[in-house]
Design a protein around this motif. Sequence first.
Motif, PDB file in Angstrom:
ATOM      1  N   LYS A 183      -1.025  -6.723  -4.115  1.00 37.10           N
ATOM      2  CA  LYS A 183      -1.387  -7.566  -5.257  1.00 37.10           C
ATOM      3  C   LYS A 183      -2.897  -7.719  -5.378  1.00 37.10           C
ATOM      4  N   ALA A 184      -3.547  -7.885  -4.210  1.00 39.25           N
ATOM      5  CA  ALA A 184      -5.000  -8.099  -4.224  1.00 39.25           C
ATOM      6  C   ALA A 184      -5.711  -6.899  -4.858  1.00 39.25           C
ATOM      7  N   LYS A 185      -5.149  -5.704  -4.600  1.00 40.17           N
ATOM      8  CA  LYS A 185      -5.741  -4.484  -5.143  1.00 40.17           C
ATOM      9  C   LYS A 185      -5.846  -4.533  -6.662  1.00 40.17           C
ATOM     10  N   THR A 186      -4.851  -5.125  -7.288  1.00 43.14           N
ATOM     11  CA  THR A 186      -4.819  -5.139  -8.753  1.00 43.14           C
ATOM     12  C   THR A 186      -5.602  -6.311  -9.328  1.00 43.14           C
ATOM     13  N   LEU A 187      -6.122  -7.193  -8.464  1.00 44.72           N
ATOM     14  CA  LEU A 187      -6.723  -8.428  -8.980  1.00 44.72           C
ATOM     15  C   LEU A 187      -8.223  -8.353  -9.208  1.00 44.72           C
ATOM     16  N   GLY A 188      -8.931  -7.501  -8.454  1.00 44.57           N
ATOM     17  CA  GLY A 188     -10.395  -7.576  -8.537  1.00 44.57           C
ATOM     18  C   GLY A 188     -10.892  -8.702  -7.662  1.00 44.57           C
ATOM     19  N   VAL A 189     -10.788  -8.485  -6.365  1.00 42.82           N
ATOM     20  CA  VAL A 189     -11.067  -9.541  -5.394  1.00 42.82           C
ATOM     21  C   VAL A 189     -12.507  -9.418  -4.894  1.00 42.82           C
ATOM     22  N   ILE A 190     -13.237 -10.515  -4.880  1.00 47.12           N
ATOM     23  CA  ILE A 190     -14.603 -10.507  -4.333  1.00 47.12           C
ATOM     24  C   ILE A 190     -14.533 -10.565  -2.811  1.00 47.12           C
ATOM     25  N   SER A 191     -13.675 -11.462  -2.302  1.00 48.48           N
ATOM     26  CA  SER A 191     -13.429 -11.420  -0.854  1.00 48.48           C
ATOM     27  C   SER A 191     -12.090 -12.058  -0.546  1.00 48.48           C
ATOM     28  N   LYS A 192     -11.551 -11.673   0.615  1.00 46.50           N
ATOM     29  CA  LYS A 192     -10.243 -12.175   1.040  1.00 46.50           C
ATOM     30  C   LYS A 192     -10.301 -12.328   2.552  1.00 46.50           C
ATOM     31  N   ILE A 193      -9.786 -13.456   3.020  1.00 44.37           N
ATOM     32  CA  ILE A 193      -9.843 -13.765   4.458  1.00 44.37           C
ATOM     33  C   ILE A 193      -8.514 -14.405   4.861  1.00 44.37           C
ATOM     34  N   ARG A 194      -7.986 -13.993   6.018  1.00 44.89           N
ATOM     35  CA  ARG A 194      -6.750 -14.603   6.517  1.00 44.89           C
ATOM     36  C   ARG A 194      -6.966 -16.082   6.844  1.00 44.89           C
ATOM     37  N   VAL A 195      -5.896 -16.845   6.724  1.00 49.90           N
ATOM     38  CA  VAL A 195      -5.950 -18.271   7.041  1.00 49.90           C
ATOM     39  C   VAL A 195      -5.151 -18.512   8.315  1.00 49.90           C
ATOM     40  N   LEU A 196      -5.739 -19.242   9.254  1.00 52.90           N
ATOM     41  CA  LEU A 196      -5.043 -19.572  10.501  1.00 52.90           C
ATOM     42  C   LEU A 196      -4.081 -20.724  10.251  1.00 52.90           C
ATOM     43  N   ASP A 197      -2.841 -20.533  10.625  1.00 54.37           N
ATOM     44  CA  ASP A 197      -1.827 -21.558  10.419  1.00 54.37           C
ATOM     45  C   ASP A 197      -1.746 -22.416  11.680  1.00 54.37           C
ATOM     46  N   ALA A 198      -2.619 -23.378  11.803  1.00 60.10           N
ATOM     47  CA  ALA A 198      -2.641 -24.237  13.004  1.00 60.10           C
ATOM     48  C   ALA A 198      -3.312 -25.550  12.649  1.00 60.10           C
TER      49      ALA A 198
END
Lengths: 397, 397
Positions: free
Chosen positions: B382-397
């Motif tokens: 999905k991110a590929k089709t969006l035009g993302v400036i940046s993406k970072i995983r979120v820690l679930d804690a």
Amino acid sequence: MVKIAIMGYGTVGSGVYDIIKADNFAYEAMNPIEIKYILDIRDFPDHKEKEIFTKDFNVILNDDEIYCVVEAMGGLNPAYEFTKSLLLAGKNVVTSNKELVATHGPELLRIAKDKNVNYLFEASVGGGIPIIKPLCSSLKANKIKKIAGILNGTTNFILTEMVEEGKSFSDALKMAQVNGYAERNPAADIEGHDACRKIAILASLAWGEYIDYKDIPTDGITNITLEDVDAASKLGYSVKLIGYADKRDGLFIWVSPMLVRKSCPLSGVNGVFNAILVDGNYLGTSMFYGQGAGKFATASAMVADVIESVRHINAKKAYIEWQVTEKSSVLPVSESENRYFVRTKEKQDRIEELFGKVSVSSINSENVFVTDVMKEKDFEDKAKTLGVISKIRVLDA
Amino acid sequence: MVKIAIMGYGTVGSGVYDIIKADNFAYEAMNPIEIKYILDIRDFPDHKEKEIFTKDFNVILNDDEIYCVVEAMGGLNPAYEFTKSLLLAGKNVVTSNKELVATHGPELLRIAKDKNVNYLFEASVGGGIPIIKPLCSSLKANKIKKIAGILNGTTNFILTEMVEEGKSFSDALKMAQVNGYAERNPAADIEGHDACRKIAILASLAWGEYIDYKDIPTDGITNITLEDVDAASKLGYSVKLIGYADKRDGLFIWVSPMLVRKSCPLSGVNGVFNAILVDGNYLGTSMFYGQGAGKFATASAMVADVIESVRHINAKKAYIEWQVTEKSSVLPVSESENRYFVRTKEKQDRIEELFGKVSVSSINSENVFVTDVMKEKDFEDKAKTLGVISKIRVLDA
């Protein structure tokens, strides 16, 4: 197969049972662990292993097969007599009983050393947080300079509710009771007695000298108001109930509310969590954080102690000694040097007359400030003449 | 009197020397410790004990008096050959060499077990922070579910400077170099390789199965911008470089920047400090915090390992085993499920079309949001089709 017994089938004792029933830890302990007896004065007629319950302590004491006993009874008596008899009979004992360790630690540890058995009590401080073992082994090359701990989850829950939800002390206490974090009679927690036993144990471990908890000045959080936590927050501090110990020529030790700067990792320890900050001469500041109570957190620490004891089944046991000195090395708090947080209605001129140039903030039509470092007795002398609404020590960390 | 040798007289090796010279730990180790040799290829003609220096490894290897050797050489060779020879000769070895442990751990641990000696490496992860020992003993009753660590002080210093001082990545890196926290060639730190070795060691310990660090997907912080940390902060998160491991049917493990919610205790770990969060099935969340590097912090952890080894001088040694499986149990990251932080120029409609109802914030004329939990490969599609400036995983804690 190593056989053990559990004394006391309450919350923690049944947690130990459940954990060992789920895994006999044959790999971890290098020997499978089996529960042969559970001692409790109550009946458990519906328990699936009701045949292992006994009301007779002597069955355990006199059974040569029993290598290690988990004491989860709590209280001083008969836990003290039972523990002493077991150690004298050459059995290892694992406990979560902070009251017993803080009161009879030196004698019980000496017997354990003489008999080459373990008396282990990781679960007595910080529930499941590894702190006793790190102090006794991982930090062994360090001279400990200072310990500051949030050692009681109930009071930390109450203070967190006051800070984050704007609740009054009494509303926050009610909330803690509703959630099962505080007893109906919450005195042991909110007046600091629980934290006092725990800092006594940590200080005794850190410096190898028995600190009698009765020598530790202890204030709880019953006088902390919403106005205190609010003003502290505006100055960049959290209010925490701290068990504090600081070794110089002698030992400064107390339990009291303290202001903790928000950049200190203790400041972010919220809710029922505990954390212990340890300052070592080589390591610098370290901190151990986790659940300070709870059935399985505490029970898992006791099982780890059982594993430790079984692992070294035929070896010389590592021992702990707490020397008892004739004269307590605890120095009077009045001689300690701290900074102090003060709320007052008096004017800046008068404040500066007494405390010199300090940064004074006007909060809710009061003047609020933090003093420079000064001797507590000097501070108290000056505070007496100022008309102070409240005053709280500041943690220097 | 127990005799030891130190291999490598650099920062950490000389720290070990200084600590043992200040105290022979006769009480702690139940036996005084004496340094008989120091191995280094360099000359130290002005050293006050220059007679104990040697350039010949065989002097140490062939001396039956040497009970324990401190390996502070670093690097794979000749540290590997030396360590293997020493263990095979029945000598205990203590190390801070994460590269060596992460690469040859299974073989060296097996030899140590066969020879009933210790191969101890507390100092290889988290410098002076007790984490290896707690994982191997205090937490032994727990099944570890998750580990998330800030394992590299250099990158944490850089990220802290970006957040707190508004510095760009390159300015923050320069500041780290000026302060001596980063090497002239900082690749091992900023590209995550150092953290990768450390999470490999922690995961291998936690689950008893050797995790080859080469199987661990590793991203550093070189792509993190001031705009990322700023937008993350406005949503209530810090950006941290996290060594992450999560055991389910298989193992998800990686090193990457992650967003950490400000209520998580990892979030407040700033500057060169390290911290390791461990989630156990009984204990819940615990955290170990302190100085992850530095001469005396690291050296004190090595001395504690020496003490540990000496204390059990005639006993059966507790051993660690890392099973080597034919097929790595590391699962592809694309199968992991996380939430993701996204910065984009695209409109809310388009975002919701792809990611459903999410809370979108407008920050610096961008749209910023955190997705629901989703499979990484679905997110990437999905991110590929969006035009993302940046993406970072979120820690679930």
